[in-house]
Each structure stands twice: as C-alpha cells, then as structure tokens.
Design a protein around this motif. Sequence first.
Motif, PDB file in Angstrom:
ATOM      1  N   UNK A 233      -8.486   6.876   5.802  1.00 43.99           N
ATOM      2  CA  UNK A 233      -8.244   5.607   5.101  1.00 43.99           C
ATOM      3  C   UNK A 233      -6.747   5.399   4.872  1.00 43.99           C
ATOM      4  N   UNK A 234      -6.036   6.477   4.553  1.00 47.42           N
ATOM      5  CA  UNK A 234      -4.598   6.379   4.333  1.00 47.42           C
ATOM      6  C   UNK A 234      -3.873   6.025   5.624  1.00 47.42           C
ATOM      7  N   UNK A 235      -4.287   6.622   6.731  1.00 49.12           N
ATOM      8  CA  UNK A 235      -3.680   6.303   8.025  1.00 49.12           C
ATOM      9  C   UNK A 235      -3.839   4.820   8.336  1.00 49.12           C
ATOM     10  N   UNK A 236      -5.028   4.273   8.075  1.00 48.14           N
ATOM     11  CA  UNK A 236      -5.265   2.846   8.343  1.00 48.14           C
ATOM     12  C   UNK A 236      -4.322   1.966   7.542  1.00 48.14           C
ATOM     13  N   UNK A 237      -4.106   2.309   6.276  1.00 50.30           N
ATOM     14  CA  UNK A 237      -3.205   1.533   5.428  1.00 50.30           C
ATOM     15  C   UNK A 237      -1.796   1.554   5.997  1.00 50.30           C
ATOM     16  N   UNK A 238      -1.331   2.739   6.379  1.00 51.65           N
ATOM     17  CA  UNK A 238       0.063   2.899   6.796  1.00 51.65           C
ATOM     18  C   UNK A 238       0.324   2.259   8.158  1.00 51.65           C
TER      19      UNK A 238
END
Length: 374
Positions: A233-238
């Motif tokens: 989920x963090x990768x998608x945000x970044x």
Amino acid sequence: MEDTKTNITPFSFELVAQDGSARAGILHTPHGDIHTPIFMPVGTQATVKALTPAQLQELEVQILLSNTYHLYLRPGPDVVADMGGLHKFMDWPKPILTDSGGFQVFSMGTLRAIDEEGVTFKSHIDGSTHRFTPEFSISIQEKLGADIIMAFDECPDPQDKEYNMRAMERTHRWAERCLKAKTRADQALFGIVQGGIFPDLRRQSAEFLASLDFPGYGIGGLSVGESKADMLATIEVVTALLPENKPRYLMGVGTPYDLVESIYRGVDMFDCVLPTRLARHHAAQTLQGRMNLANAAYIRDEHPIDPLCTCYTCTHFSRAYLRHLVSTKEILGATLLSIHNIHTLLELSQRIRESIINHKYSELRQELLRNLEQ
C-alpha cells in the motif's frame, strides 16, 4: 535487448513501455545502460559473497550495490580512491550504486546518537566512535566513485508516526544538504522517500523530494518489519507521486513475490542481500518457493534445483550433489546456490520486462502469483 540512443547525457532514464503502473525502461550511466525493472545483487564490502566478478558478468548482472558504512570502516574511502575508485578496486566494469550508510547506522540502536547535524555511532568492529553527516556521506561516496549514490536519510521504525514525522522532516533537510555537498558530475544522487507506513507522510515526502528534482528516487524504510499489505500500500502511494521520467528504487527488497508485486505498482530497481544469504544457509530460491538443500530428501535426487532453470548450477549439478556440498560445508555449495538464486531474480526481472513491453504483464503476474510464497 533494445538498441539504445546515441549522444545521451551521462545520466538519463528512458521509459520504453508501460503496462498499467508497471514500467520498462533504460537508465543510462557512464558505465553502461541498465534495463529496468532490474534486481541489483549486493556486494556489501566490494564483493558479492562467494562469487567472482567474472561469474557475475556471466550471469549478466547489470549493476551491483556496495555499502558506504562498511567500506568507510574497511578499507576506508581514501584507500579505495587511491586504488582508482571502486570499479577498478573490485574489477567491475559495469554500473555500481552505493547506499549512504544511513540504514546501517540507524540500525545500531543504543550504539548511535542522532542530532540535527548527523549521527554519532560506534563501529561494530572495534567500538571506536565515528560520525556521519549528510556532507560526509556524500564525500565518502564521491571517493568510492559509484555511478549512483544515495542521500543520507533517517530510517526509523515504520510504525511510530510521531517519530516518523520528525525523521522525515530531518531526511528532507538532509536531502537538501546532500544536493549542496555533491561535486561530481559523473555521479547521480538519488533522494530517499521516508514516512513509515503512513500515507499522509509518504505523500508529503514524495512531493517534497520530487520538487528537488533528483535524477532518481529511493523508497526507504520498508521491508523492516511492517506487514506485506502495508508495504505494498505504501509503494502505491509513493509511486503515484514520483516523476514518471525518473527511476524508482525500492531499497532492501529481494524475494520473487516482492519483485512481482512491486513492479506491478511501478517500481524499477531492487536490491537485497537475501539471494546470497540464503545460499550460505543452504537455501535455493525458486518461483515455487524455497528449497533447503540440507534436507535428507535430496540425498539421491538426480534432478536440478529447478528443471526449467538455465543457470550454470541447474544445467550441471543435481540436488544430490548440492546436498553433499552443503552437508560437508564445502564453499562451492554457497557459490553454486548464489549463482542460482541471483539468476532466478535476474531472469524473473527480464521475463517481467518483456511482458511489460508486450502489454501482457497482468497475465504473467497472475500466473506467477499462483505459485509464489509471500
């Protein structure tokens, strides 16, 4: 591989194809082109453990990573510089990336103290006291002479929001100082996005660092204890906020599952010690899971690790022979398993790249995920 353009600048990134968020690109560097997505084997102390540079070239490794903290302590950046730089010192003609030393320093717990200017820490070798600042980290990396160098950042516990906010803001100030300290035009300095597992902090970090116009971006502070769902989920945000025309590097990640899912979300570059570390602990990475070659079940197994694998190990040796090597603690066992494990990730990266170019990655991803372990 595709033909590359002529008359290019020392560092540039071509986006060759996209399939959803997944990307295939070419990163041009002074020591050659890097076709992304790509896995980078780790040569912590100017060597990939158990392998020679010739073996790495036979594996078609495109870029290696070395560690600033370890090379600072031994043999020292001045020694490497006096020996002609890291490429000559370790006889590696292709691109090299050095990390900033930040992760190693910040993983020391009570052995280090942080302030606005930098970090004071004790050597894990002899307990002697040392100090890293953003400027000093850049100075070390310039002496080492890698093609890609990393900004000095603070890597905190990903779960603590209040501390992550302070660490992120300090990372941003240090990123600006790293840019000012950099003097070599033949090195590309990547910024590092921080912010733990908190979407608002990650957005803030990605937007701020994108405004500084680095030639590439690391995604730091992941694969350090958070859940797999939080990591993805963090990768998608970044990746949604980083510039499309710059490479994205997910730091410290190296399982087949992580590559498949992170590339799907827009990551271009990966590194991890895992393939060679597993090899030294008798384990082979495959797209069907890990195999422990010390297992007695393989004592008379005439098959290779993976019948479909084309690496040197799988085309020459049986599981029985590999079990013999690891059970007798022969160094060759670690070498052969390292060859297989690195080949597996490089071949996976190339297979994914081709599927992105052909706009078939969604189908390949589903095929791979049916067998991969998280």
